[in-house]
Design a protein around this motif. Structure first.
Motif: not given
Length: 482
Positions: A232-237, A264-265, A466-467
């Motif tokens: 799993r991983m968390s990303v922004v666009a 998210g984000g 957080s980008n």
């Protein structure tokens, strides 16, 4: 009462891998031992249960040990963004009333004029140790972290996050995502940010490993996903797009071990979701904020394709409503309630109740469809009102990034004598593009009043730690008109 996370996890699964960084890895027992060593050194330096300290460091293994040392010692941590200026850091230290700041040696230069007790990582490492017994259980209402909002208007607010907030969020998340003994979360988001810290909490509550990177690297992330070393991983666009470009360039596909990517984000361009699907990546849009200790709503894997563009339904313990909406599909401010919502702030905003009749106003514009799925449209503060029409920058940005020549896009409002405000666009392009071409492209996909009145080329877009895109900074960026 809630068990002290690391004590309980090291007791339950001592030999399971907790953390890997570069070429090293640590089990939960080894992580516990490292954290206890640091906790005893912190104790020797006068940092005891209930003390509030600020923490400034990179997202590496040493920072992870320092975080866990503070947690074991029941020390409140003010998580400092390492990208802040000295003046911004000084404000947060003063506002939070942190007794000291623990800082990684290479970042100490950011604190030269700050009058506050400073403890360098190297100084703590060489300190003596004093034995103490960690508290076995915590109270749910105990504040354990404080994170400052980005401060889009006025002063940044120090958000209190309790043991109960973090625990509730982690439990809600796993009820949605599910859990496997082999789960490993790829963490490339900063540990000082709620996205990164929430991965730490999940690791402790689930017994899940973390594959940690100090900085985001699209090539490394793509390779981890391809070889199946992470699940799993968390990303922004922006980070999702960069990973996809690397995978597309090298004809890479996600390993069957890789389960989900939380995005998210802000709203994701539909084009990104379709590209991810072709690479075998299930992207689940999620919605949350600092005041909610990360996720409030997340799309389930079963609905990923059926509800493209949605942030899903509220997680198990959470509630969402749209202010003043009388029926589905009506746009309005998103309101949140649940045990994951902050009890309040510190410092200058300590007397401000974050809730209105038990609900947290988010400042985001969204709507619920007929099945109760949440869609985030944009930030209320970024809304452009042009001739009485509401224009959402994210909608225009989604169209712009679907053009093959456009890498990134940012849209904001510009004052206009006739219309009050009009949208203008800032583009990062991979190849030259003519204004007439991009205008025509937009006119085929947007109402005329939504088409940007001006287009500018920029080398990069302004983003926070957080980008996330900072639209309010766009007009101040160096730009070249198309």
């Amino acid at each position: 009462m809630i068990p002290n996370w690391l004590l309980q996890r090291a007791y339950l699964t001592p030999d399971r891998v907790a953390l890997s960084f570069e070429q090293q890895q640590w089990t939960f027992q080894e992580l516990h031992d490292e954290a206890m060593r640091i906790a005893r050194k912190l104790y020797a330096n006068g940092l005891r249960e209930g003390t509030r300290v600020a923490l400034l460091g990179p997202s590496n293994a040493h920072m992870m040990f320092m975080i866990h040392g503070c947690l074991l010692g029941s020390i409140e941590i003010v998580m400092i963004n390492s990208r802040l200026s000295e003046k911004e850091i000084a404000y947060q230290l003063l506002d939070s009333e942190a007794e000291a700041i623990i800082v990684e040696d290479s970042l100490a230069e950011k604190l030269q004029t700050i009058d506050r007790k400073k403890l360098l990582f190297s100084f703590i490492a060489s300190s003596e140790e004093i034995d103490f017994t960690p508290i076995n259980t915590w109270k749910a209402e105990q504040t354990i972290t404080i994170m400052y909002t980005s401060g889009t208007t006025g002063f940044p607010k120090g958000v209190r996050q309790t043991v109960g907030n973090h625990t509730s969020n982690a439990l809600s998340s796993v009820l949605n995502l599910g859990l496997s003994e082999n789960d490993v979360w790829l963490c490339t988001t900063p540990l000082f940010h709620i996205s990164g810290f929430s991965i730490i909490v999940r690791s402790l509550l689930y017994g899940m490993g973390i594959r940690l990177y100090e900085k985001f690297d699209a090539i490394e992330a793509a390779e981890e996903i391809q070889k199946g070393s992470v699940t799993r991983m968390s990303v922004v666009a922006n980070s999702l797009d960069r990973i996809l470009r690397e995978m597309e360039k090298s004809e890479m596909f996600a390993h069957p071990n890789f389960q989900t990517m939380l995005a998210g984000g802000g709203p994701l361009p539909i084009d990104y979701l379709r590209r991810a699907e072709k690479r075998g990546i299930a992207v689940l849009q999620t919605y949350g904020m600092t005041e909610t200790s990360s996720q409030t709503a997340t799309l389930s894997a079963d609905d990923a394709l059926r509800k493209i563009g949605s942030a899903g339904k509220p997680l198990f313990f959470n509630q969402i409503k749209i202010r003043d909406a009388e029926k589905p599909m009506q746009h309005g401010e998103v309101m949140i309630a649940g045990p994951h919502v902050t009890p309040g702030y510190v410092g200058r905003f300590a007397d401000r109740n974050p809730l209105e009749d038990g609900w947290l106003p988010t400042g985001d514009i969204g709507y619920m469809d007929h099945e109760g799925y949440l869609y985030i449209v944009d930030r209320r503060s970024d809304l452009i009102i042009s001739g009485g029409e509401n224009i959402y920058p994210a909608e225009i940005e989604n169209v712009l990034v679907s053009h093959p020549s456009v890498l990134e896009a940012g849209v904001c409002g510009q004052e206009d004598e006739k219309w009050g405000s009009v949208p203008i666009a800032f583009l990062v392009c991979k190849e030259p593009i003519e204004k007439e071409e991009i205008e025509k492209f937009c006119l085929e996909r947007l109402a005329k009043f939504k088409v940007p009145k001006s287009f500018y080329m920029v080398d990069e877009l302004p983003r926070n730690a957080s980008n996330k895109l900072m639209r309010r900074e766009l007009k101040h960026f160096r730009k070249r008109p198309l």
